[in-house]
Structure formats: structure tokens, C-alpha cells
Design an enzyme around this catalytic site. Structure first.
Site, mmCIF file in Angstrom:
data_model
loop_
_atom_site.group_PDB
_atom_site.id
_atom_site.type_symbol
_atom_site.label_atom_id
_atom_site.label_comp_id
_atom_site.label_asym_id
_atom_site.label_seq_id
_atom_site.Cartn_x
_atom_site.Cartn_y
_atom_site.Cartn_z
ATOM 1 N N ASP A 159 10.317 0.522 -6.836
ATOM 2 C CA ASP A 159 9.132 0.397 -7.098
ATOM 3 C C ASP A 159 7.679 0.685 -6.830
ATOM 4 O O ASP A 159 7.865 0.627 -5.785
ATOM 5 C CB ASP A 159 9.496 -1.597 -6.276
ATOM 6 C CG ASP A 159 9.656 -0.499 -4.512
ATOM 7 O OD1 ASP A 159 10.131 0.581 -4.197
ATOM 8 O OD2 ASP A 159 9.430 -2.039 -3.606
ATOM 9 N N HIS B 61 11.033 7.541 3.713
ATOM 10 C CA HIS B 61 12.213 7.024 3.029
ATOM 11 C C HIS B 61 12.715 7.204 2.197
ATOM 12 O O HIS B 61 13.878 7.608 1.865
ATOM 13 C CB HIS B 61 11.479 5.170 2.878
ATOM 14 C CG HIS B 61 10.886 4.565 4.816
ATOM 15 N ND1 HIS B 61 11.697 4.601 5.484
ATOM 16 C CD2 HIS B 61 9.737 4.264 4.826
ATOM 17 C CE1 HIS B 61 10.641 4.146 6.453
ATOM 18 N NE2 HIS B 61 9.508 3.666 6.437
HETATM 19 C C1 BDR Z 1 10.871 0.894 2.070
HETATM 20 O O1 BDR Z 1 10.115 -0.627 1.263
HETATM 21 C C2 BDR Z 1 9.118 0.309 1.243
HETATM 22 O O2 BDR Z 1 7.705 0.230 0.994
HETATM 23 C C3 BDR Z 1 9.327 2.144 0.482
HETATM 24 O O3 BDR Z 1 9.214 2.115 -0.452
HETATM 25 C C4 BDR Z 1 10.942 1.967 1.176
HETATM 26 O O4 BDR Z 1 11.052 1.820 -0.787
HETATM 27 C C5 BDR Z 1 11.245 1.112 3.427
HETATM 28 O O5 BDR Z 1 10.811 0.297 3.711
HETATM 29 CA CA CA Z 2 11.055 1.609 -3.247
#
Ligand code: BDR
Ligand code: CA
Length: 315
Positions: free
Chosen positions: A10, A240
Site C-alpha cells: 500500500d 517497518h
Molecule cells: C505498517 O503500517 C503502514 O503505515 C506502514 O506502511 C507499514 O506497513 C506499520 O505499522
Molecule cells: Ca505498508
């Protein structure tokens, strides 16, 4: 060994870091990008995935996926974290090319069936497309090499609620289905991503070595850094989504435990990932006949960041 992967994503600033990291890794072959709502709408995620792949000179298929969770009303997109355009509102030029005609779940099913035992699904957003692909063809569970997902937290606190991580709270039903399917799942959650702090210096050095990709990431990340500064008082951002690519390249960077994972699908704890550790039995229902998930709980942050920097600097 070459790892064949599909990235379900995403994008999203940290998704962009993960995608460029994967494109740059000699040992990874990206078979396609599939998109999902989350940080932005599925429409915007698709445009961003197309833009990244074209602009990076890696025109892989991009298939658009779910724009809503399986069973509940969608939550608001995280544009306060990633910017309305998902890339930190820096006005990055959008690609003008066509997406794959198939939906994301169809693309996943076709690609896994065409490469049995070889495909790793790297999931960086809500798990809706993976759950839909399983519904479409349950046999893919035995043909996928591994599912490596960024999401959840078993010991660490959440980042959207005190117990829930963003990707799981966005579609907890899909998450529970993915953790319950009989395929090998590795969870790269907040337990490890909160131990890896990406500071601006890393992106500045990548930009010096690789002005195009590093320049884009450094510019886009300023919005992300701003969010971390204001919301959490942190200098930098947590690493992340790109941590999944580090895991694919070198699992020895992570220390893991095994257990059954359930996801709370309603109430105050909605989106929480709970682990029943391997070998423990509980007198309560809901834990029997669940597959073991590999859950990352330790990480060598220095080596992860250095792998990221080296890979992107060498482009
Ligand atoms: C996840 O949430 C999204 O905002 C980031 O892209 C990542 O996949 C982190 O909690
Ligand atoms: Ca993500």
C-alpha cells in the site's frame, strides 16, 4: 539463490523503501506488485506502485487489489503519516502506464500456480488480498514457499491502538485467515521493527551514492520523519516494511519464536495479534488446530540498516 517474490503493498513511504530495496537486491526477482488499501486507497496504491516500478526501470506487472476490508467498514487512510499521495506530498511525477488486467488475488493465484514451491509472498499492507487469494484457490497454501509479512505485535505495544498494529487493525478478519492457513508464515512485526530506527543520515548517504532513488526516498521521507517527530518525539522513523526484504535476503538477521497467532476481530482489542507459544496448551477455545507461525522477536539493527544502505547505494 534467487528469491522470487510478489510484493503486496500500500505505498506508502516505507513501502517505497521496501520496493526499491527489493528491486536493488541481486538475489531477489520481483515477479509483480499487488496493491491494497491502507496508507492510501487501492487506486492510489496502484498508481504509486506503477510509478515506482516504471521510474526504477523495473516494469513488473502491477495488479490492483482490495479497496476495503473483508468484513467491516474501512478505517480512514493513514495520509497523516504518508501524505495524501502516499509519497509525502512532494509532487512526484506519476507514471502513465497500464496495470495488469487481473485483480491482485487472481495475479497471486496465477503466479503461485505457475511457480509451485518457489514464490514468497511479501505482504506490506492489510492482508485482504492474501485472504482473497486463499478463498479463490485454497491449494495455493501448499504451493507458496513462504509468506513474509510486516504486521502485528506480540510483546510490543501497538501503533494504532495500545495493542494493534496498522496493517492488522485495517483488516483483522483477513489477518486471522492468513495466520490460520496451512502455509509457512513469518511475521515481521513491531516487536522487531521498533528496534530498528532509520535516521535521516542513512538516506542522505544513499542519496549521495544513488542520487535518483536516494533523492526520492530522502525527500518523501521528510513527511514521515515529521510524523514520527510530532507524534512520538522520535528522531528518524521505524524500519517497518523494508525489514521484510532484509529477512528474505538474510533470515539470520532475526531471532524468532514459534506459536499460533490469532487476531482479535472486534471490541477494544480489535487488530491485536496474540500468540500461543509453541508447546503451551491453554484450556480456552480458539487455539487448537492452528498452524505455527514464525514470529520475529530479535533483530540485528546495525546489520539490517547496513544491508539496506549497501543495496540501495550500489544502484
Ligand atoms: C505498517 O503500517 C503502514 O503505515 C506502514 O506502511 C507499514 O506497513 C506499520 O505499522
Ligand atoms: Ca505498508
Amino acid at each position: 539463490m534467487t528469491h522470487k517474490i510478489i510484493i503486496d503493498t500500500d505505498p506508502g513511504i516505507d513501502d517505497a523503501m521496501a520496493i526499491l530495496f527489493a528491486f536493488g537486491a541481486a538475489d531477489i526477482e520481483v515477479l509483480g506488485l499487488t496493491t491494497v488499501f491502507g496508507n492510501v486507497s487501492a487506486e492510489r496504491a496502484t498508481l504509486n506502485a506503477l510509478t515506482l516500478s516504471q521510474w526504477a526501470g523495473r516494469p513488473v506487472p502491477v495488479a490492483k487489489g482490495a479497496n476495503t476490508p473483508l468484513m467491516m467498514e474501512p478505517r480512514k487512510h493513514a495520509d497523516y503519516v504518508h501524505g495524501q499521495d502516499g509519497f509525502g506530498n512532494i509532487g512526484w511525477p506519476e507514471a502513465a502506464c497500464e496495470r495488469d488486467v487481473r485483480s491482485a488475488p487472481h495475479f497471486i493465484v496465477d503466479t503461485v500456480n505457475a511457480n509451485p514451491g518457489e514464490v514468497t509472498l511479501v505482504a506490506l499492507g492489510p492482508l485482504t488480498n492474501l485472504a482473497l487469494a486463499l478463498e479463490l484457490d485454497p491449494d495455493i497454501a501448499s504451493k507458496v514457499k513462504e509468506v513474509v509479512l510486516m504486521g502485528g505485535a506480540v510483546h510490543e505495544t501497538g501503533n494504532v491502538s495500545p495493542v494493534a498494529e496498522a496493517n492488522l487493525i485495517n483488516d483483522p478478519h483477513a489477518g486471522d485467515a492468513v495466520f490460520g492457513a496451512d502455509w509457512p508464515v513469518t511475521m515481521i512485526g513491531l516487536d522487531v521493527t521498533h528496534q530498528v530506527l532509520l535516521k535521516s543520515g542513512v538516506l542522505e548517504r544513499i542519496e549521495a551514492a544513488n542520487p535518483e532513488q536516494g533523492g526520492f526516498l530522502n525527500k518523501a521521507a521528510q513527511h514521515y520523519f515529521g510524523f514520527y517527530r510530532e507524534a512520538m518525539g522520535i528522531d528518524g522513523c521505524y524500519f517497518h516494511d523494508a525489514a521484510t526484504i532484509a529477512y528474505v535476503l538474510d533470515p539470520s538477521l532475526f531471532g524468532c519464536r514459534h506459536g499460533a497467532i490469532r487476531v482479535a476481530t472486534d471490541g477494544l482489542a480489535i487488530g491485536q495479534t496474540m500468540m500461543a507459544p509453541e508447546g503451551r496448551s491453554f484450556p480456552t477455545e480458539g487455539w487448537e488446530n492452528r498452524p505455527l507461525v514464525k514470529v520475529a522477536v530479535e533483530v540485528d539493527d546495525v546489520r539490517v540498516l547496513s544491508l539496506f544502505e549497501r543495496t540501495l547505494s550500489a544502484q
